[in-house]
Scaffold this motif. Structure first.
Motif, PDB file in Angstrom:
ATOM      1  N   VAL A   1      48.766  37.214  49.941  1.00 45.14           N
ATOM      2  CA  VAL A   1      48.786  36.574  48.615  1.00 45.14           C
ATOM      3  C   VAL A   1      50.123  36.823  47.929  1.00 45.14           C
ATOM      4  O   VAL A   1      50.674  35.949  47.259  1.00 45.14           O
TER       5      VAL A   1
ATOM      6  N   TRP B   1      42.463  33.329  44.684  1.00 47.58           N
ATOM      7  CA  TRP B   1      43.667  33.533  43.869  1.00 47.58           C
ATOM      8  C   TRP B   1      44.336  32.199  43.555  1.00 47.58           C
ATOM      9  O   TRP B   1      45.089  32.078  42.600  1.00 47.58           O
TER      10      TRP B   1
ATOM     11  N   GLU C   1      41.196  43.463  44.305  1.00 47.39           N
ATOM     12  CA  GLU C   1      41.942  43.736  45.533  1.00 47.39           C
ATOM     13  C   GLU C   1      42.465  42.428  46.122  1.00 47.39           C
ATOM     14  O   GLU C   1      41.731  41.454  46.226  1.00 47.39           O
ATOM     15  N   LEU C   2      43.726  42.438  46.496  1.00 52.50           N
ATOM     16  CA  LEU C   2      44.287  41.286  47.192  1.00 52.50           C
ATOM     17  C   LEU C   2      44.965  41.776  48.458  1.00 52.50           C
ATOM     18  O   LEU C   2      45.237  42.968  48.608  1.00 52.50           O
ATOM     19  N   THR C   3      45.192  40.858  49.392  1.00 54.02           N
ATOM     20  CA  THR C   3      45.893  41.260  50.608  1.00 54.02           C
ATOM     21  C   THR C   3      47.345  40.818  50.495  1.00 54.02           C
ATOM     22  O   THR C   3      47.701  39.988  49.655  1.00 54.02           O
TER      23      THR C   3
ATOM     24  N   ILE D   1      45.415  45.799  39.666  1.00 51.82           N
ATOM     25  CA  ILE D   1      45.585  45.042  40.903  1.00 51.82           C
ATOM     26  C   ILE D   1      45.879  46.011  42.044  1.00 51.82           C
ATOM     27  O   ILE D   1      46.801  46.818  41.967  1.00 51.82           O
TER      28      ILE D   1
ATOM     29  N   ILE E   1      50.755  32.334  40.714  1.00 55.52           N
ATOM     30  CA  ILE E   1      50.145  33.626  41.058  1.00 55.52           C
ATOM     31  C   ILE E   1      50.800  34.741  40.258  1.00 55.52           C
ATOM     32  O   ILE E   1      50.130  35.650  39.762  1.00 55.52           O
TER      33      ILE E   1
ATOM     34  N   ASN F   1      36.881  42.758  46.010  1.00 54.87           N
ATOM     35  CA  ASN F   1      37.753  42.055  46.960  1.00 54.87           C
ATOM     36  C   ASN F   1      37.853  40.579  46.578  1.00 54.87           C
ATOM     37  O   ASN F   1      36.833  39.931  46.337  1.00 54.87           O
ATOM     38  N   VAL F   2      39.065  40.070  46.537  1.00 50.73           N
ATOM     39  CA  VAL F   2      39.277  38.669  46.173  1.00 50.73           C
ATOM     40  C   VAL F   2      40.084  37.989  47.279  1.00 50.73           C
ATOM     41  O   VAL F   2      41.176  38.443  47.636  1.00 50.73           O
ATOM     42  N   SER F   3      39.526  36.925  47.821  1.00 50.33           N
ATOM     43  CA  SER F   3      40.175  36.200  48.922  1.00 50.33           C
ATOM     44  C   SER F   3      41.382  35.399  48.441  1.00 50.33           C
ATOM     45  O   SER F   3      41.457  34.995  47.290  1.00 50.33           O
ATOM     46  N   ALA F   4      42.300  35.152  49.381  1.00 50.59           N
ATOM     47  CA  ALA F   4      43.509  34.382  49.079  1.00 50.59           C
ATOM     48  C   ALA F   4      43.154  33.054  48.403  1.00 50.59           C
ATOM     49  O   ALA F   4      43.787  32.640  47.430  1.00 50.59           O
TER      50      ALA F   4
END
Ligand code: C2E
Ligand code: MG
Ligand code: MG
Ligand code: MG
Length: 283
Positions: free
Chosen positions: A157, A126, A152-154, A179, A165, A120-123
């Motif tokens: 992002v 990124w 993983e991104l939400t 991704i 990005i 999991n990668v937070s905004a």
């Protein structure tokens, strides 16, 4: 009179609010300390091919161990680390440890198709200038099998897209990093980014899975998401599967991959290895 009552109420609330503020302040301070000392653990939740029963990968999930106190769940400490800006430091630790753990697992189990790790990668991460280098360094240092890192991104992002990005995602894909869109369907109500961005995986949020197989509208939504993903050539993973009936419905609408307590809870890397050796299917 109303004013007086309002005042009384305000007086009555104040001490509680103060307690909450002090608690929050205290938690923040403890979290800052834990991040500085890297006092975290990782658990791994298997991702299952529901057609074959094979474990195809693991999602790394951060844990903040507490001696003598109730553990603070990631749903609480991750947002706090995002607020304080320390998520980049915590996220770097997660990335390095998850890649090292899974690389070791890959070497020890020697499966024909090595399991991947999903991080999991937070905004905020990124947007970090050094993120690409950090990912590449972690993959190299761990000697992870090629193509076995997923990030993983939400949706947030992808909605607030910038050229940076966009370039970052393409650079990661060029290096074989997959991704995944986490909690798909719960963020912003725009699907446009799916046409623009080279994502590989949609993870259908548990909120949708909770409603199946009994709520027809939820079933229709899940089926729609699966078809959308198929049309775009994306893999779909259903999150939060707890019941056999949910698994069956998902299979019947063509959703092949899943994660959830029905299969396995997040576990240690040692337990993950045991799962691969015993119940993880052929290879
Ligand atoms: P997520 O990425 O959507 O992860 C899935 C969450 O659902 C995990 O909660 C997992 O334990 C839980 N889960 C999986 N299957 C089931 C099920 O069948 N039933 C139920 N009730 N829950 C299930 P967890 O570990 O508490 O993590 C919560 C969230 O915290 C994660 O949601 C993710 O957004 C965030 N998080 C966790 N670790 C990290 C991390 O290392 N970095 C970042 N940026 N965020 C993280
Ligand atoms: Mg996730
Ligand atoms: Mg999720
Ligand atoms: Mg979630």
């Amino acid at each position: 009179a109303a004013k007086a009552a309002g005042k009384r109420q305000w007086r009555r609330f104040q001490p509680q609010q103060r307690v909450r503020m002090v608690e929050r302040h205290d938690l923040r301070a403890r979290l800052d300390r834990a991040i500085a000392r890297q006092e975290f653990d990782l658990r791994y939740q298997p991702v299952v091919d529901m057609e074959t029963g094979d474990v195809i990968g693991f999602e790394a999930l951060a844990r903040w161990p507490h001696r003598g106190q109730d553990a603070v769940p990631p749903g609480r400490f991750i947002p706090l680390a995002e607020e304080t800006g320390h998520i980049s430091s915590l996220g770097g630790w997660v990335l390095r440890h998850a890649t090292a753990d899974i690389a070791r697992l890959q070497r020890r189990t020697r499966r024909a198709v090595p399991p991947y790790v999903s991080v999991n990668v937070s905004a905020r991460q990124w947007r970090d200038a050094g993120f690409l280098d950090e990912v590449c360094a972690a993959v190299d240092a761990a000697a992870l099998a090629p193509g076995t890192l997923q990030l993983e991104l939400t949706e947030s992002v992808l909605i607030r897209r910038t050229d940076r990005i966009d370039a970052l995602l393409r650079a990661l894909k060029d290096r074989g990093v997959r991704i995944a869109v986490d909690d798909f369907g719960t963020g912003y109500s725009s699907l446009r980014y799916l046409g623009d961005f080279p994502v590989d995986v949609l993870k259908i949020d548990k909120a949708f899975i909770d409603g199946i197989p009994h709520a027809p509208r939820q079933v229709a939504l899940v089926e729609g998401i699966v078809h959308l993903a198929d049309a775009l050539g994306l893999q779909v993973i259903a999150e939060g599967i707890e019941e056999q009936a949910q698994r069956e419905l998902l299979s019947s609408v063509g959703c092949r991959y899943g994660q959830g307590f029905l299969f396995a809870r997040p576990m240690t890397v040692e337990q993950s290895e045991a799962v691969l050796r015993t119940g993880g299917g052929p290879g």
